[in-house]
Design a protein around this motif. Structure first.
Motif, PDB file in Angstrom:
ATOM      1  N   LEU A   1      -5.429   7.787  -7.073  1.00 29.89           N
ATOM      2  CA  LEU A   1      -5.996   6.439  -7.107  1.00 29.89           C
ATOM      3  C   LEU A   1      -6.546   5.969  -5.766  1.00 29.89           C
ATOM      4  O   LEU A   1      -7.069   4.861  -5.678  1.00 29.89           O
ATOM      5  CB  LEU A   1      -4.929   5.446  -7.591  1.00 29.89           C
ATOM      6  CG  LEU A   1      -4.322   5.733  -8.973  1.00 29.89           C
ATOM      7  CD1 LEU A   1      -3.196   4.765  -9.272  1.00 29.89           C
ATOM      8  CD2 LEU A   1      -5.391   5.670 -10.057  1.00 29.89           C
ATOM      9  N   GLY A   2      -6.411   6.791  -4.730  1.00 37.75           N
ATOM     10  CA  GLY A   2      -6.874   6.379  -3.415  1.00 37.75           C
ATOM     11  C   GLY A   2      -5.825   5.550  -2.707  1.00 37.75           C
ATOM     12  O   GLY A   2      -4.691   5.417  -3.159  1.00 37.75           O
ATOM     13  N   ILE A   3      -6.204   4.970  -1.570  1.00 34.45           N
ATOM     14  CA  ILE A   3      -5.277   4.119  -0.829  1.00 34.45           C
ATOM     15  C   ILE A   3      -5.600   2.655  -1.110  1.00 34.45           C
ATOM     16  O   ILE A   3      -6.664   2.334  -1.632  1.00 34.45           O
ATOM     17  CB  ILE A   3      -5.344   4.406   0.686  1.00 34.45           C
ATOM     18  CG1 ILE A   3      -6.738   4.073   1.239  1.00 34.45           C
ATOM     19  CG2 ILE A   3      -4.973   5.856   0.973  1.00 34.45           C
ATOM     20  CD1 ILE A   3      -6.824   4.161   2.743  1.00 34.45           C
ATOM     21  N   GLY A   4      -4.661   1.793  -0.763  1.00 29.46           N
ATOM     22  CA  GLY A   4      -4.907   0.365  -0.932  1.00 29.46           C
ATOM     23  C   GLY A   4      -4.086  -0.252  -2.030  1.00 29.46           C
ATOM     24  O   GLY A   4      -2.990   0.210  -2.376  1.00 29.46           O
ATOM     25  N   ALA A   5      -4.635  -1.296  -2.636  1.00 32.19           N
ATOM     26  CA  ALA A   5      -3.891  -2.093  -3.610  1.00 32.19           C
ATOM     27  C   ALA A   5      -3.686  -1.384  -4.938  1.00 32.19           C
ATOM     28  O   ALA A   5      -2.672  -1.599  -5.607  1.00 32.19           O
ATOM     29  CB  ALA A   5      -4.608  -3.423  -3.841  1.00 32.19           C
ATOM     30  N   VAL A   6      -4.631  -0.527  -5.331  1.00 32.68           N
ATOM     31  CA  VAL A   6      -4.560   0.081  -6.673  1.00 32.68           C
ATOM     32  C   VAL A   6      -3.309   0.945  -6.849  1.00 32.68           C
ATOM     33  O   VAL A   6      -2.560   0.759  -7.820  1.00 32.68           O
ATOM     34  CB  VAL A   6      -5.841   0.882  -6.978  1.00 32.68           C
ATOM     35  CG1 VAL A   6      -5.700   1.614  -8.314  1.00 32.68           C
ATOM     36  CG2 VAL A   6      -7.049  -0.046  -7.017  1.00 32.68           C
ATOM     37  N   PRO A   7      -3.033   1.919  -5.957  1.00 34.97           N
ATOM     38  CA  PRO A   7      -1.796   2.695  -6.146  1.00 34.97           C
ATOM     39  C   PRO A   7      -0.539   1.846  -5.996  1.00 34.97           C
ATOM     40  O   PRO A   7       0.485   2.120  -6.632  1.00 34.97           O
ATOM     41  CB  PRO A   7      -1.877   3.766  -5.053  1.00 34.97           C
ATOM     42  CG  PRO A   7      -2.797   3.211  -4.033  1.00 34.97           C
ATOM     43  CD  PRO A   7      -3.799   2.405  -4.802  1.00 34.97           C
ATOM     44  N   THR A   8      -0.609   0.804  -5.164  1.00 38.54           N
ATOM     45  CA  THR A   8       0.547  -0.077  -4.994  1.00 38.54           C
ATOM     46  C   THR A   8       0.856  -0.821  -6.282  1.00 38.54           C
ATOM     47  O   THR A   8       2.007  -0.868  -6.733  1.00 38.54           O
ATOM     48  CB  THR A   8       0.286  -1.079  -3.853  1.00 38.54           C
ATOM     49  OG1 THR A   8       0.008  -0.369  -2.644  1.00 38.54           O
ATOM     50  CG2 THR A   8       1.482  -1.990  -3.654  1.00 38.54           C
ATOM     51  N   VAL A   9      -0.169  -1.395  -6.904  1.00 40.16           N
ATOM     52  CA  VAL A   9       0.023  -2.098  -8.168  1.00 40.16           C
ATOM     53  C   VAL A   9       0.483  -1.123  -9.252  1.00 40.16           C
ATOM     54  O   VAL A   9       1.373  -1.433 -10.047  1.00 40.16           O
ATOM     55  CB  VAL A   9      -1.266  -2.823  -8.582  1.00 40.16           C
ATOM     56  CG1 VAL A   9      -1.164  -3.350 -10.015  1.00 40.16           C
ATOM     57  CG2 VAL A   9      -1.574  -3.964  -7.619  1.00 40.16           C
TER      58      VAL A   9
ATOM     59  N   THR B   1      13.672   8.718 -16.064  1.00 36.53           N
ATOM     60  CA  THR B   1      13.344   9.787 -15.122  1.00 36.53           C
ATOM     61  C   THR B   1      12.367   9.293 -14.075  1.00 36.53           C
ATOM     62  O   THR B   1      12.499   9.589 -12.886  1.00 36.53           O
ATOM     63  CB  THR B   1      12.754  10.994 -15.872  1.00 36.53           C
ATOM     64  OG1 THR B   1      13.719  11.478 -16.825  1.00 36.53           O
ATOM     65  CG2 THR B   1      12.403  12.119 -14.908  1.00 36.53           C
ATOM     66  N   LEU B   2      11.384   8.519 -14.516  1.00 40.85           N
ATOM     67  CA  LEU B   2      10.406   7.958 -13.587  1.00 40.85           C
ATOM     68  C   LEU B   2      11.074   7.061 -12.554  1.00 40.85           C
ATOM     69  O   LEU B   2      10.685   7.041 -11.381  1.00 40.85           O
ATOM     70  CB  LEU B   2       9.350   7.174 -14.371  1.00 40.85           C
ATOM     71  CG  LEU B   2       8.177   6.596 -13.592  1.00 40.85           C
ATOM     72  CD1 LEU B   2       7.376   7.713 -12.921  1.00 40.85           C
ATOM     73  CD2 LEU B   2       7.275   5.790 -14.522  1.00 40.85           C
ATOM     74  N   GLU B   3      12.108   6.341 -12.972  1.00 44.18           N
ATOM     75  CA  GLU B   3      12.811   5.436 -12.072  1.00 44.18           C
ATOM     76  C   GLU B   3      13.530   6.179 -10.940  1.00 44.18           C
ATOM     77  O   GLU B   3      13.836   5.583  -9.903  1.00 44.18           O
ATOM     78  CB  GLU B   3      13.839   4.608 -12.843  1.00 44.18           C
ATOM     79  CG  GLU B   3      13.261   3.620 -13.812  1.00 44.18           C
ATOM     80  CD  GLU B   3      12.764   2.353 -13.138  1.00 44.18           C
ATOM     81  OE1 GLU B   3      13.452   1.830 -12.261  1.00 44.18           O
ATOM     82  OE2 GLU B   3      11.662   1.921 -13.485  1.00 44.18           O
ATOM     83  N   THR B   4      13.819   7.472 -11.155  1.00 45.45           N
ATOM     84  CA  THR B   4      14.547   8.222 -10.129  1.00 45.45           C
ATOM     85  C   THR B   4      13.667   8.599  -8.945  1.00 45.45           C
ATOM     86  O   THR B   4      14.177   8.988  -7.894  1.00 45.45           O
ATOM     87  CB  THR B   4      15.162   9.509 -10.721  1.00 45.45           C
ATOM     88  OG1 THR B   4      14.125  10.395 -11.159  1.00 45.45           O
ATOM     89  CG2 THR B   4      16.078   9.175 -11.904  1.00 45.45           C
ATOM     90  N   PHE B   5      12.339   8.515  -9.101  1.00 42.40           N
ATOM     91  CA  PHE B   5      11.451   8.811  -7.985  1.00 42.40           C
ATOM     92  C   PHE B   5      11.603   7.740  -6.902  1.00 42.40           C
ATOM     93  O   PHE B   5      11.528   6.546  -7.202  1.00 42.40           O
ATOM     94  CB  PHE B   5       9.987   8.830  -8.449  1.00 42.40           C
ATOM     95  CG  PHE B   5       9.557  10.115  -9.079  1.00 42.40           C
ATOM     96  CD1 PHE B   5       9.905  10.412 -10.385  1.00 42.40           C
ATOM     97  CD2 PHE B   5       8.803  11.028  -8.375  1.00 42.40           C
ATOM     98  CE1 PHE B   5       9.502  11.587 -10.984  1.00 42.40           C
ATOM     99  CE2 PHE B   5       8.391  12.213  -8.961  1.00 42.40           C
ATOM    100  CZ  PHE B   5       8.750  12.507 -10.268  1.00 42.40           C
ATOM    101  N   PRO B   6      11.796   8.136  -5.645  1.00 38.04           N
ATOM    102  CA  PRO B   6      11.794   7.132  -4.569  1.00 38.04           C
ATOM    103  C   PRO B   6      10.451   6.415  -4.500  1.00 38.04           C
ATOM    104  O   PRO B   6       9.409   6.984  -4.839  1.00 38.04           O
ATOM    105  CB  PRO B   6      12.031   7.975  -3.305  1.00 38.04           C
ATOM    106  CG  PRO B   6      12.651   9.239  -3.795  1.00 38.04           C
ATOM    107  CD  PRO B   6      12.062   9.484  -5.148  1.00 38.04           C
TER     108      PRO B   6
ATOM    109  N   LEU C   1       4.413   6.492  -4.448  1.00 41.38           N
ATOM    110  CA  LEU C   1       3.163   6.081  -3.805  1.00 41.38           C
ATOM    111  C   LEU C   1       2.396   7.294  -3.290  1.00 41.38           C
ATOM    112  O   LEU C   1       1.166   7.366  -3.430  1.00 41.38           O
ATOM    113  CB  LEU C   1       3.456   5.121  -2.654  1.00 41.38           C
ATOM    114  CG  LEU C   1       3.739   3.665  -3.030  1.00 41.38           C
ATOM    115  CD1 LEU C   1       4.241   2.898  -1.811  1.00 41.38           C
ATOM    116  CD2 LEU C   1       2.500   2.997  -3.605  1.00 41.38           C
ATOM    117  N   ALA C   2       3.105   8.261  -2.718  1.00 43.10           N
ATOM    118  CA  ALA C   2       2.446   9.459  -2.204  1.00 43.10           C
ATOM    119  C   ALA C   2       1.788  10.255  -3.322  1.00 43.10           C
ATOM    120  O   ALA C   2       0.699  10.825  -3.137  1.00 43.10           O
ATOM    121  CB  ALA C   2       3.464  10.335  -1.463  1.00 43.10           C
ATOM    122  N   ILE C   3       2.421  10.294  -4.483  1.00 41.15           N
ATOM    123  CA  ILE C   3       1.842  11.001  -5.625  1.00 41.15           C
ATOM    124  C   ILE C   3       0.602  10.278  -6.144  1.00 41.15           C
ATOM    125  O   ILE C   3      -0.388  10.907  -6.550  1.00 41.15           O
ATOM    126  CB  ILE C   3       2.893  11.141  -6.749  1.00 41.15           C
ATOM    127  CG1 ILE C   3       4.015  12.083  -6.309  1.00 41.15           C
ATOM    128  CG2 ILE C   3       2.257  11.635  -8.045  1.00 41.15           C
ATOM    129  CD1 ILE C   3       5.204  12.094  -7.249  1.00 41.15           C
TER     130      ILE C   3
END
Length: 211
Positions: free
Chosen positions: A76-84, A59-64, A69-71
């Motif tokens: 987690l804020g912006i930057g590397a942390v939400p990306t990782v 189910t998680l994989e179905t999220f674009p 990232l927007a969620i």
């Protein structure tokens, strides 16, 4: 690289962006392997939870990518942390699923032979199941490599740095040369790392796949 491309490379500091990109990629992939492998091992020991666990991960994989990232940004804020974090969330499934499949597919003959010489369940896992599951694990890691490289590139949209920054700059400012250079370089890196993962998978298949 011709003079125009070299100038673009220097003007937009693609060397530093490449190091940022690879740093995020490495951290995300390492965390994905550790967590995915642990989940796969745990579910192989608690198989009654495997169905619902993999359904949740599917189910998680179905999220674009961008939606995930927007969620994560408010959390987690912006930057590397939400990306990782996004890379890890996407990559857990293939690694965990392949680990689980590899561990549970070891033949009863191998397990019985190990138990007959006195190996405990833990020793069977470490010395028999895990080595024979390594080709499947490598296949899951190879999928995660592709996921991770793509999502790290998208991280340029949320202030993570990396090669997504010059790529987005080229798109927003209509600089075709920068788009071509950044996109081609990211694609080449993806192909190189996929090639390394494929070579590791092939070697492990030759070593353990015929057992």
């Amino acid at each position: 690289m011709d003079g125009g491309m070299l100038e673009l490379w220097q003007d937009y500091n693609l060397t530093a962006r490449t190091f940022e990109h690879l740093a995020m990629f490495s951290v995300a992939l390492l965390l994905s392997v550790i967590i995915g492998f642990a989940v796969g091992v745990l579910l192989s020991r608690r198989r009654r939870y495997a169905g619902v666990s993999f359904a949740a991960l599917n189910t998680l994989e179905t999220f674009p990518d961008l939606a995930l990232l927007a969620i994560l940004i408010p959390l987690l804020g912006i930057g590397a942390v939400p990306t990782v974090a996004a890379c890890v969330l996407y990559s857990i499934l293939p690694i965990a699923r392949n680990t689980y499949t590899g561990l549970t597919s070891v033949s009863a003959g191998h397990v019985n032979a190990a138990e007959s010489i006195g190996l405990t369940e833990r020793e069977v896992l470490v010395h028999i199941r895990v080595p024979l599951a390594l080709p499947m694990l490598a296949g899951g890691v190879r999928i995660a490599v592709v996921f991770t490289m793509g999502i790290v590139t998208l991280g340029g949209l949320v202030g993570a740095g990396g090669l997504g920054v010059p790529l987005q700059t080229g798109i927003f400012n209509n600089i075709p040369g920068l788009i071509l250079l950044s996109g081609a370089w990211v694609g080449l890196l993806a192909v190189l790392f996929d090639g390394v993962a494929a070579a590791v998978e092939h070697r492990l298949n030759r070593r353990y796949g015929s057992w």
